[in-house]
Design an enzyme around this catalytic site. Sequence first.
Site, PDB file in Angstrom:
ATOM      1  CG  HIS A  17      -1.977  -0.969   1.309  1.00  0.00           C
ATOM      2  ND1 HIS A  17      -2.164  -1.797   2.402  1.00  0.00           N
ATOM      3  CD2 HIS A  17      -2.959  -1.300   0.427  1.00  0.00           C
ATOM      4  CE1 HIS A  17      -3.211  -2.579   2.197  1.00  0.00           C
ATOM      5  NE2 HIS A  17      -3.702  -2.304   0.998  1.00  0.00           N
ATOM      6  CE  LYS A  41     -13.891  -7.972   5.423  1.00  0.00           C
ATOM      7  NZ  LYS A  41     -13.408  -7.794   4.044  1.00  0.00           N
ATOM      8  NE  ARG A  94      -2.386  -7.633  -4.672  1.00  0.00           N
ATOM      9  CZ  ARG A  94      -3.196  -7.921  -3.666  1.00  0.00           C
ATOM     10  NH1 ARG A  94      -2.721  -8.025  -2.446  1.00  0.00           N
ATOM     11  NH2 ARG A  94      -4.473  -8.138  -3.881  1.00  0.00           N
ATOM     12  CB  SER A 132      -4.489  -6.721   4.316  1.00  0.00           C
ATOM     13  OG  SER A 132      -4.084  -5.459   3.859  1.00  0.00           O
TER      14      SER A 132
END
Length: 161
Positions: A17, A41, A94, A132
Site C-alpha cells: 500500500h 465486517k 498485483r 493484508s
Amino acid sequence: MRRAIFPGSFDPVTNGHLDIIQRGCKLFDEIIVAILVNPEKTGFFSLDERSEILTEVLRTIDRGDCKVSVESFAGLLVQYAADRESHAIVRGIRAISDYEYELQMALMNRRLQPRLETVFMMPAEEYSYVSSRLVKEVFHLGAPIDGLVPPLVEERMRKKK
Ligand code: PNS
C-alpha cells in the site's frame, strides 16, 4: 491541483500500500487514503486503530510535495470521491487475478460517475504477492512478517495477539 482517492480496507496497511501511495504521489498533488467503513465486517484492527496506524506510518515515507491524508468513508465510493472533489481513484494491481475484480469495479464506478477516472498502479515486484489477508494469515500461524508491513504494524499486531 490534482486530487486522488486511494480507497481500501487497510486491515492492516502493508508495504505494498505504501509503495502505491508513493507512486501515486508522482501523479497527484494530493492523495486521500480512504478507509472503508464496513459495519458487517469486524476486522483485525478497528477503524480507529487502522486510521491511527496509517497516519503514523505515512509520516515515515517520502512523499515529496504531495499531501497525503487519512479519512474513512461509508457508502458509495464514487459519491465520496465526488464529495471530496476528487479527479481519480487509485488502485494497486498485483497480478492478473486482481485485474478482473478491479476492472469490474472500475467499470461500475465509471458507469456511476463517468467523470471520475480509475488509475491502476503496479507495486514494486517485491510486494507483488503481499496482501493484508495473507499477512494476517501467516502472522496468526507464527511466521515472520517483517519486510511485508511497516515495523509499527508488526508491533501493533503483536500487542493485539
Ligand atoms: O482493500 P479492498 O477491501 O480491496 O477495497 C475495496 C473497496 C473499498 C475499494 C471497495 O469495496 C469499495 O469501493 N467499497 C465502497 C462501496 C462501493 O462503492 N461499492 C461499489 C464498487 S463498484
